[in-house]
Scaffold this motif. Structure first.
Motif, mmCIF file in Angstrom:
data_model
loop_
_atom_site.group_PDB
_atom_site.id
_atom_site.type_symbol
_atom_site.label_atom_id
_atom_site.label_comp_id
_atom_site.label_asym_id
_atom_site.label_seq_id
_atom_site.Cartn_x
_atom_site.Cartn_y
_atom_site.Cartn_z
ATOM 1 N N UNK A 73 -20.941 7.429 27.246
ATOM 2 C CA UNK A 73 -21.190 6.238 26.440
ATOM 3 C C UNK A 73 -19.930 5.428 26.141
ATOM 4 N N UNK A 74 -18.774 5.981 26.452
ATOM 5 C CA UNK A 74 -17.518 5.311 26.114
ATOM 6 C C UNK A 74 -16.728 5.048 27.391
ATOM 7 N N UNK A 75 -16.521 3.778 27.697
ATOM 8 C CA UNK A 75 -15.783 3.398 28.891
ATOM 9 C C UNK A 75 -14.458 2.746 28.592
ATOM 10 N N UNK A 76 -13.877 3.116 27.468
ATOM 11 C CA UNK A 76 -12.603 2.535 27.090
ATOM 12 C C UNK A 76 -12.763 1.327 26.180
ATOM 13 N N UNK A 77 -11.664 0.851 25.610
ATOM 14 C CA UNK A 77 -11.724 -0.210 24.593
ATOM 15 C C UNK A 77 -11.715 -1.626 25.140
ATOM 16 N N UNK A 78 -11.853 -1.791 26.470
ATOM 17 C CA UNK A 78 -11.759 -3.118 27.066
ATOM 18 C C UNK A 78 -12.586 -4.191 26.381
ATOM 19 N N UNK A 79 -13.913 -3.974 26.202
ATOM 20 C CA UNK A 79 -14.734 -5.007 25.552
ATOM 21 C C UNK A 79 -14.303 -5.302 24.124
ATOM 22 N N UNK A 80 -13.846 -4.265 23.401
ATOM 23 C CA UNK A 80 -13.427 -4.452 22.012
ATOM 24 C C UNK A 80 -12.078 -5.169 21.945
ATOM 25 N N UNK A 81 -11.256 -4.955 22.971
ATOM 26 C CA UNK A 81 -9.972 -5.651 23.021
ATOM 27 C C UNK A 81 -10.200 -7.159 23.095
#
Length: 462
Positions: A446-454
């Motif tokens: 479910x977690x693909x890194x913080x890219x979208x949140x960045x």
């Protein structure tokens, strides 16, 4: 020194809540009934024994962070009955927390869970060790007699520690005053050595090979400095960091900040020094000078933390899957193998030119899922991995410098603050939030890194 003001702290706190809420909502959408999705006891596993030939649409080699993550993602894509994970270990460990275990801030039992509890429900667990890979015939052989064929193969075998390449090890760990945060058997020895420190040299090494979590050798050094100050022993200690590298850290922005820390804390740094021998009975460590071949120097120690040489999984050798150095040879943007179109890689076993961390696995997993989806449809991969990785550089028992960067060594920071500054909030993320994100986000796929949140936190400008 705290590099985040009150307003930014509130911003980061709110952002953390957003991430958690996003994970929760994703889980709710994906499960078919919470009892089944989150249950630990509903797995269908196989283990041991000689079996007849088996076939799966996707076979995942390795049950570490990359393997479990991709198993979960592929299960949702093609169904659990079409996916198998080959992994011999009974326990799965969240290794990033071992930095804090070695410094007495966490206990070792908090880092592990039974492998059975993290294998995606319904996915076939082949509890065996991979002995041979035949990519020409789409077949894998295990030590328990399994002959498994596949349509697509995901290699997530991690890397191997080579303590034996240092003369005097691993038998040297039987003596006191020496430890290593890189293995389950030796991490608590680090804490024992630190507690029993009296006076003299406290030495921390970095080998002349690629390593996983390249910041970890420094983290335990800063924590040891903090512990010795807290216990009134720092004035009797010479803290020495001997690294094979020509730099303190690979990204200049964070290296500059770390140089300021080592200077202010009176830590001696010797670049291009590689540990080649440990004389544990005499408490001596021998380092070669990489800039002066044939020359070496003996250091006496009261405490020694060893970061071992590391290398690719031995099973890759001779499989035609490896590059010239033995690592899995994949395209650095798509994670597809450069020779075999139905083979893919993730994590530490690959030759991706970025730091080997769990954060890198998270970012790679979303790209790899997209790549495999496209390949299955006979399309070209259209999503690229930019080399994102993260290293929370623990600088004390309550501060962290959160290094995030890409293939080019350029900072790729998630939060709208200067992350090269020591921060208490970042320490809380490292010690408390990231483990939760690992067990309940990454390993669930479910977690693909913080890219979208960045992008969200930088208003779409990053």
């Amino acid at each position: 020194m705290v590099g985040v003001n009150v307003n930014c702290n509130r911003y980061i706190s709110v952002t953390t809540q957003i991430m958690a809420a996003a994970l929760t909502s994703q889980a709710a959408l994906l499960r078919r009934g919470s009892r089944v999705f989150f249950s630990v006891n509903c797995h269908v596993h196989s283990s041991g024994g000689v079996t007849s030939k088996e076939h799966y649409k996707i076979v995942v080699l390795g049950g570490g962070s990359g393997g479990i993550t991709m198993g979960a993602r592929m299960k949702r894509k093609i169904g659990a009955e079409n996916v198998a994970i080959v992994e011999p270990s009974e326990m799965h460990y969240y290794q990033p927390i071992w930095t804090l275990v070695g410094a007495g801030a966490k206990i070792i039992t908090s880092s592990g869970r039974p492998t059975a509890s993290v294998i995606p429900p319904g996915v076939k667990w082949v509890k065996s060790r991979v002995m041979n890979i035949d990519p020409k015939n789409n077949t894998v052989f295990t030590d328990s007699g399994h002959k498994i064929s596949y349509d697509y193969l995901i290699v997530a075998l991690g890397l191997q520690l080579h303590y034996e390449k240092i003369k005097g090890l691993p038998e040297g760990f039987e003596h006191p005053k020496i430890g290593s945060n890189y293995s389950l058997q030796t991490v608590e020895k680090t804490w024992t050595a630190l507690q029993n420190f009296k006076e003299g040299n406290a030495i921390f090494s970095f080998p002349n090979t690629p390593v996983k979590c390249a910041g970890a050798p420094q983290k335990i050094m800063y924590l040891s400095d903090a512990f010795l100050r807290k216990t009134g022993k720092r004035s009797k200690a010479n803290i020495i960091y001997n690294t094979s590298l020509p730099v303190l850290f690979g990204v200049k922005k964070y290296a500059d900040a770390l140089w300021e820390i080592v200077k202010s804390r009176h830590i001696d740094v010797n670049l291009r020094h590689n540990l080649i021998e440990v004389r544990a009975d005499r408490r001596e460590a021998v380092f070669e000078d990489l800039d002066r071949p044939g020359e070496s120097k003996v250091f006496e120690y009261e405490m020694l933390h060893v970061t071992p040489p590391m290398g690719p999984p031995a099973v890759l050798k001779g499989s035609s899957l490896e590059d010239h150095a033995g690592w899995l040879d994949v395209n650095k943007h798509t994670l597809q193998h450069n020779k075999y179109a139905n083979v893919f890689g993730i994590g530490d076993c690959t030759n991706l030119p970025t730091s080997k961390t769990a954060a890198a696995v998270a970012a790679q997993s979303s790209v790899l899922q997209r790549t495999i989806t496209k390949v299955m449809k006979k399309d070209k991969p259209d999503k690229e991995y930019d080399g994102y990785t993260s290293c929370p550089l623990v600088t004390s028992y309550n501060t962290v410098i959160l290094a995030e960067f890409d293939y080019n060594g350029q900072p790729l920071e998630t939060f709208p603050v200067d992350q090269s500054k020591e921060s208490r909030i970042m320490y809380h993320m490292k010690a408390d939030i990231m483990p939760h994100l690992y067990w309940h986000g990454l390993l669930k796929g479910l977690w693909g890194g913080p890219g979208p949140y960045r992008k969200l936190m930088h208003l779409g400008m990053k």
